[in-house]
Design a protein around this motif. Structure first.
Motif, PDB file in Angstrom:
ATOM      1  N   LEU A 153       0.827  -1.198   0.000  1.00 31.13           N
ATOM      2  CA  LEU A 153       0.000   0.000   0.000  1.00 31.13           C
ATOM      3  C   LEU A 153       0.865   1.253   0.000  1.00 31.13           C
ATOM      4  O   LEU A 153       0.572   2.235  -0.695  1.00 31.13           O
ATOM      5  N   LYS A 154       1.954   1.228   0.756  1.00 36.42           N
ATOM      6  CA  LYS A 154       2.889   2.353   0.779  1.00 36.42           C
ATOM      7  C   LYS A 154       3.535   2.529  -0.591  1.00 36.42           C
ATOM      8  O   LYS A 154       3.709   3.651  -1.081  1.00 36.42           O
ATOM      9  N   GLY A 155       3.878   1.414  -1.226  1.00 36.10           N
ATOM     10  CA  GLY A 155       4.462   1.473  -2.555  1.00 36.10           C
ATOM     11  C   GLY A 155       3.505   2.043  -3.584  1.00 36.10           C
ATOM     12  O   GLY A 155       3.896   2.841  -4.442  1.00 36.10           O
ATOM     13  N   ALA A 156       2.245   1.661  -3.499  1.00 40.90           N
ATOM     14  CA  ALA A 156       1.237   2.165  -4.433  1.00 40.90           C
ATOM     15  C   ALA A 156       1.082   3.673  -4.309  1.00 40.90           C
ATOM     16  O   ALA A 156       0.918   4.389  -5.301  1.00 40.90           O
ATOM     17  N   ALA A 157       1.150   4.166  -3.074  1.00 42.82           N
ATOM     18  CA  ALA A 157       1.039   5.610  -2.850  1.00 42.82           C
ATOM     19  C   ALA A 157       2.204   6.350  -3.496  1.00 42.82           C
ATOM     20  O   ALA A 157       2.029   7.446  -4.055  1.00 42.82           O
ATOM     21  N   LEU A 158       3.407   5.762  -3.452  1.00 42.47           N
ATOM     22  CA  LEU A 158       4.566   6.406  -4.066  1.00 42.47           C
ATOM     23  C   LEU A 158       4.463   6.417  -5.590  1.00 42.47           C
ATOM     24  O   LEU A 158       4.819   7.403  -6.236  1.00 42.47           O
ATOM     25  N   LEU A 159       3.992   5.332  -6.161  1.00 43.49           N
ATOM     26  CA  LEU A 159       3.808   5.310  -7.623  1.00 43.49           C
ATOM     27  C   LEU A 159       2.851   6.420  -8.045  1.00 43.49           C
ATOM     28  O   LEU A 159       3.093   7.131  -9.029  1.00 43.49           O
ATOM     29  N   ALA A 160       1.777   6.577  -7.313  1.00 43.99           N
ATOM     30  CA  ALA A 160       0.804   7.629  -7.632  1.00 43.99           C
ATOM     31  C   ALA A 160       1.425   9.001  -7.446  1.00 43.99           C
ATOM     32  O   ALA A 160       1.198   9.910  -8.264  1.00 43.99           O
ATOM     33  N   ARG A 161       2.193   9.167  -6.400  1.00 48.79           N
ATOM     34  CA  ARG A 161       2.811  10.460  -6.117  1.00 48.79           C
ATOM     35  C   ARG A 161       3.689  10.918  -7.266  1.00 48.79           C
ATOM     36  O   ARG A 161       3.716  12.106  -7.618  1.00 48.79           O
ATOM     37  N   PHE A 162       4.440   9.995  -7.855  1.00 48.75           N
ATOM     38  CA  PHE A 162       5.376  10.372  -8.915  1.00 48.75           C
ATOM     39  C   PHE A 162       4.800  10.175 -10.324  1.00 48.75           C
ATOM     40  O   PHE A 162       5.522  10.289 -11.311  1.00 48.75           O
ATOM     41  N   GLY A 163       3.515   9.903 -10.389  1.00 48.87           N
ATOM     42  CA  GLY A 163       2.851   9.782 -11.676  1.00 48.87           C
ATOM     43  C   GLY A 163       3.330   8.613 -12.504  1.00 48.87           C
ATOM     44  O   GLY A 163       3.335   8.675 -13.744  1.00 48.87           O
ATOM     45  N   LEU A 164       3.713   7.531 -11.846  1.00 49.61           N
ATOM     46  CA  LEU A 164       4.232   6.348 -12.538  1.00 49.61           C
ATOM     47  C   LEU A 164       3.141   5.292 -12.667  1.00 49.61           C
ATOM     48  O   LEU A 164       2.421   4.995 -11.714  1.00 49.61           O
TER      49      LEU A 164
END
Length: 268
Positions: A153-164
């Protein structure tokens, strides 16, 4: 004497003093670079103390402080908004402390000639270093990103944050046929659990990049080399980000023409 330092906990493994000390000697500069262990509870007091010391030029920041530093140091360049983690604090022209991040550029430096556009990538980790790596990859225009982390879940949030575009999976997930695998976690570092991945699904021309540098040849890199894959070790990123920080600290470009000699020193 003018000085800079690297802070973290633990810190005894850091090779940053060797790197910066080497460049200071090559340039004949009167300066010093130290390693200082700082407990998380003491970060605020540390920066208050250093801000009052006119000889202090700044510090590099390593685990576990890359996020917490933003609670104690001004962020005029909005590093928090862009990357969310700091690896360098330096003294500005007015004597004020400024937070920045040289990890992203340092990460890309050894693979600048690799075309990553639209190519699938795997990143392991979701901490401060991983944030810089993901920021850099977003600027490189990579394709699908698979992020492996203990907490997807933390990883998914980072992907969204950086538009990946991609997905976040647990560390036990099977790798996709990626062109680049980056270990941006502490797994495989001396004193940490190993990073045990089956590399067989990776593309035949895949590049495996491990930002860990103690040990230099991690089990991940050894497995990649056994498969005949190209690898990049943690010293490459370490020296790349250090070069940017050195100029911020000491006001001079490091003598990069001596990189082979520096690498030999670091491996001795």
């Amino acid at each position: 004497m003018t000085y800079a330092e690297v802070i973290g906990d633990p810190i005894s493994h850091s090779k940053s003093p060797l790197i910066h000390g080497f460049w200071l000697r090559k340039l004949g500069m009167d300066g010093e670079y130290r390693a200082t262990r700082v407990d998380a509870a003491d970060l605020g007091a540390f920066f208050a103390n250093r801000a009052a010391d006119p000889e202090w030029r700044g510090c590099n920041v390593t685990v576990p402080h890359k996020l917490a530093v933003l609670d104690h140091v001004p962020d005029p360049g909005d590093v928090k908004g862009a990357i969310g983690a700091v690896n360098t604090v330096f003294r500005g022209p007015e004597g004020d402390l400024i937070a920045t991040n040289t990890d992203a550029a340092g990460f890309l430096s050894p693979i600048a000639d690799v075309d990553l556009a639209a190519r699938p990538v795997v990143v392991v980790g979701a901490g401060g270093a991983a944030r810089a790596v993901l920021f850099a990859l977003s600027r490189a225009g990579v394709g699908q990103v698979t992020l492996l982390n203990r907490t997807p879940l933390k990883g998914a949030a980072l992907l969204a944050r950086f538009g990946l575009k991609g997905e976040a999976l647990p560390l036990t997930a099977r790798l996709p046929a990626a062109s680049l695998l980056v270990n941006a976690s502490v797994l495989g570092m001396t004193g940490q659990p190993p990073l045990d991945l089956d590399l067989s699904p990776l593309a035949e021309d895949a590049l495996v990049y491990d930002i860990v540098y103690a040990p230099l040849v991690t089990p991940l890199l050894a497995a990649a080399q056994a498969r005949g894959l190209d690898t990049v070790d943690g010293l490459e990123m370490l020296v790349g980000q250090a070069a940017l920080a050195f100029e911020l600290f000491f006001g001079a470009a490091p003598p990069r023409g001596h990189d082979e000699e520096l690498r030999a020193l670091l491996l001795a």
